[in-house]
Write a protein that holds these residues in place. Structure first.
Motif, PDB file in Angstrom:
ATOM      1  N   LYS A 163       0.828  -1.215   0.000  1.00  0.00           N
ATOM      2  CA  LYS A 163       0.000   0.000   0.000  1.00  0.00           C
ATOM      3  C   LYS A 163       0.861   1.264   0.000  1.00  0.00           C
ATOM      4  CE  LYS A 163      -3.550  -2.261   2.741  1.00  0.00           C
ATOM      5  NZ  LYS A 163      -4.188  -2.301   4.069  1.00  0.00           N
ATOM      6  N   SER A 164       1.989   1.208   0.719  1.00  0.00           N
ATOM      7  CA  SER A 164       2.858   2.372   0.898  1.00  0.00           C
ATOM      8  C   SER A 164       4.215   1.888   1.402  1.00  0.00           C
ATOM      9  CB  SER A 164       2.260   3.322   1.935  1.00  0.00           C
ATOM     10  OG  SER A 164       2.221   2.669   3.207  1.00  0.00           O
ATOM     11  N   ARG A 165       5.152   2.799   1.506  1.00  0.00           N
ATOM     12  CA  ARG A 165       6.458   2.408   2.046  1.00  0.00           C
ATOM     13  C   ARG A 165       6.328   1.988   3.515  1.00  0.00           C
ATOM     14  NH1 ARG A 165      12.332   5.416   1.791  1.00  0.00           N
ATOM     15  NH2 ARG A 165      13.377   3.824   3.003  1.00  0.00           N
ATOM     16  N   ALA A 166       5.523   2.693   4.276  1.00  0.00           N
ATOM     17  CA  ALA A 166       5.312   2.331   5.685  1.00  0.00           C
ATOM     18  C   ALA A 166       4.713   0.926   5.780  1.00  0.00           C
ATOM     19  CB  ALA A 166       4.416   3.356   6.370  1.00  0.00           C
ATOM     20  N   HIS A 167       3.757   0.645   4.911  1.00  0.00           N
ATOM     21  CA  HIS A 167       3.154  -0.691   4.870  1.00  0.00           C
ATOM     22  C   HIS A 167       4.221  -1.726   4.523  1.00  0.00           C
ATOM     23  CE1 HIS A 167       0.631  -3.854   2.701  1.00  0.00           C
ATOM     24  NE2 HIS A 167       0.303  -3.951   3.971  1.00  0.00           N
ATOM     25  N   ARG A 168       5.074  -1.414   3.529  1.00  0.00           N
ATOM     26  CA  ARG A 168       6.173  -2.317   3.164  1.00  0.00           C
ATOM     27  C   ARG A 168       7.064  -2.599   4.362  1.00  0.00           C
ATOM     28  NH1 ARG A 168      11.664  -1.538   0.737  1.00  0.00           N
ATOM     29  NH2 ARG A 168      11.587   0.380   1.921  1.00  0.00           N
ATOM     30  N   ASP A 169       7.429  -1.551   5.086  1.00  0.00           N
ATOM     31  CA  ASP A 169       8.312  -1.726   6.233  1.00  0.00           C
ATOM     32  C   ASP A 169       7.698  -2.648   7.280  1.00  0.00           C
ATOM     33  OD1 ASP A 169      10.087  -0.061   4.935  1.00  0.00           O
ATOM     34  OD2 ASP A 169       9.650   1.695   6.186  1.00  0.00           O
ATOM     35  N   ARG A 170       6.393  -2.515   7.510  1.00  0.00           N
ATOM     36  CA  ARG A 170       5.706  -3.385   8.476  1.00  0.00           C
ATOM     37  C   ARG A 170       5.660  -4.833   7.977  1.00  0.00           C
ATOM     38  NH1 ARG A 170       2.273   1.095   8.508  1.00  0.00           N
ATOM     39  NH2 ARG A 170       0.691  -0.023   7.303  1.00  0.00           N
ATOM     40  N   VAL A 171       5.312  -5.013   6.718  1.00  0.00           N
ATOM     41  CA  VAL A 171       5.221  -6.360   6.146  1.00  0.00           C
ATOM     42  C   VAL A 171       6.587  -7.041   6.169  1.00  0.00           C
ATOM     43  CG1 VAL A 171       4.795  -7.680   4.023  1.00  0.00           C
ATOM     44  CG2 VAL A 171       3.192  -5.887   4.717  1.00  0.00           C
ATOM     45  N   VAL A 172       7.615  -6.359   5.705  1.00  0.00           N
ATOM     46  CA  VAL A 172       8.947  -6.956   5.641  1.00  0.00           C
ATOM     47  C   VAL A 172       9.461  -7.303   7.039  1.00  0.00           C
ATOM     48  CG1 VAL A 172      11.361  -6.540   4.999  1.00  0.00           C
ATOM     49  CG2 VAL A 172       9.522  -5.964   3.404  1.00  0.00           C
ATOM     50  N   ALA A 173       9.169  -6.488   8.021  1.00  0.00           N
ATOM     51  CA  ALA A 173       9.582  -6.795   9.398  1.00  0.00           C
ATOM     52  C   ALA A 173       8.969  -8.121   9.853  1.00  0.00           C
ATOM     53  CB  ALA A 173       9.176  -5.663  10.343  1.00  0.00           C
ATOM     54  N   LYS A 174       7.713  -8.345   9.527  1.00  0.00           N
ATOM     55  CA  LYS A 174       7.047  -9.610   9.878  1.00  0.00           C
ATOM     56  C   LYS A 174       7.620 -10.775   9.084  1.00  0.00           C
ATOM     57  CE  LYS A 174       2.656  -7.320  10.867  1.00  0.00           C
ATOM     58  NZ  LYS A 174       1.289  -7.128  10.345  1.00  0.00           N
ATOM     59  N   VAL A 175       7.839 -10.548   7.790  1.00  0.00           N
ATOM     60  CA  VAL A 175       8.379 -11.597   6.919  1.00  0.00           C
ATOM     61  C   VAL A 175       9.746 -12.051   7.408  1.00  0.00           C
ATOM     62  CG1 VAL A 175       9.296 -12.028   4.601  1.00  0.00           C
ATOM     63  CG2 VAL A 175       7.052 -10.957   4.859  1.00  0.00           C
ATOM     64  N   MET A 176      10.590 -11.114   7.779  1.00  0.00           N
ATOM     65  CA  MET A 176      11.949 -11.451   8.212  1.00  0.00           C
ATOM     66  C   MET A 176      11.964 -12.259   9.505  1.00  0.00           C
ATOM     67  SD  MET A 176      14.006 -10.555   5.929  1.00  0.00           S
ATOM     68  CE  MET A 176      12.940 -10.534   4.498  1.00  0.00           C
ATOM     69  N   LYS A 177      10.901 -12.188  10.281  1.00  0.00           N
ATOM     70  CA  LYS A 177      10.807 -12.962  11.526  1.00  0.00           C
ATOM     71  C   LYS A 177      10.116 -14.307  11.317  1.00  0.00           C
ATOM     72  CE  LYS A 177      10.646  -8.875  14.450  1.00  0.00           C
ATOM     73  NZ  LYS A 177       9.792  -8.034  15.305  1.00  0.00           N
ATOM     74  N   ASP A 178       9.572 -14.547  10.136  1.00  0.00           N
ATOM     75  CA  ASP A 178       8.819 -15.768   9.877  1.00  0.00           C
ATOM     76  C   ASP A 178       9.769 -16.963   9.787  1.00  0.00           C
ATOM     77  OD1 ASP A 178       7.334 -17.893   8.423  1.00  0.00           O
ATOM     78  OD2 ASP A 178       5.774 -16.347   8.378  1.00  0.00           O
ATOM     79  N   PRO A 179       9.585 -17.972  10.646  1.00  0.00           N
ATOM     80  CA  PRO A 179      10.509 -19.115  10.667  1.00  0.00           C
ATOM     81  C   PRO A 179      10.488 -19.943   9.383  1.00  0.00           C
ATOM     82  CG  PRO A 179       8.627 -19.515  12.097  1.00  0.00           C
ATOM     83  CD  PRO A 179       8.534 -18.083  11.645  1.00  0.00           C
ATOM     84  N   ARG A 180       9.437 -19.849   8.598  1.00  0.00           N
ATOM     85  CA  ARG A 180       9.386 -20.621   7.351  1.00  0.00           C
ATOM     86  C   ARG A 180      10.445 -20.167   6.350  1.00  0.00           C
ATOM     87  NH1 ARG A 180       3.153 -19.735   6.105  1.00  0.00           N
ATOM     88  NH2 ARG A 180       3.751 -17.728   7.029  1.00  0.00           N
ATOM     89  N   LEU A 181      10.946 -18.957   6.519  1.00  0.00           N
ATOM     90  CA  LEU A 181      11.937 -18.428   5.580  1.00  0.00           C
ATOM     91  C   LEU A 181      13.368 -18.479   6.111  1.00  0.00           C
ATOM     92  CD1 LEU A 181      10.041 -15.340   4.156  1.00  0.00           C
ATOM     93  CD2 LEU A 181      10.074 -17.686   3.333  1.00  0.00           C
TER      94      LEU A 181
END
Length: 119
Positions: free
Chosen positions: A74-92
């Motif tokens: 949606k926005s850069r702020a949204h990207r930052d929130r999503v990527v922070a969650k993705v980077m903590k996801d153990p599946r990756l």
């Protein structure tokens, strides 16, 4: 306006099946954490003559092709929130290790982009 993360990387053609499985998991994780769109595309028509081809930009070697990918937010702020969650996801976790990647991560290009035209 939306925000896009873009990726460009050379990959050995023999590793495309492994990369595709990895990308399918990544797409699921990104979408679960809020990404609006996730695309992974493999080179098909890369022998262009009039401009600088992706194969040259990525320094693709014999037996390699190019993958062009993007994730929409949606926005850069949204990207930052999503990527922070993705980077903590153990599946990756395994994917984040260079030895677990089917390509050389040092040759991957990445950047965040503000969308200036949407159609």
């Amino acid at each position: 306006m939306a925000y896009v993360d873009g990726f460009l990387l050379p990959i050995p053609k023999k590793n495309l099946a492994v990369y595709r499985r990895m990308a399918k998991l990544a797409s699921k994780v990104w979408r679960e954490h809020g990404a609006l769109e996730y695309r992974e595309c493999v080179g098909d028509d890369l022998a262009v003559k009039m401009v600088l081809p992706f194969t040259r930009i990525t320094k693709a070697k014999r037996g390699e092709t190019v993958v062009f990918s993007w994730v929409v937010y949606k926005s850069r702020a949204h990207r930052d929130r999503v990527v922070a969650k993705v980077m903590k996801d153990p599946r990756l976790a395994k994917m984040a290790m260079p030895e677990g990647m089917p390509f050389d991560p040092k040759r991957m290009s990445y950047g965040g982009f503000r969308v200036i035209v949407e159609a």
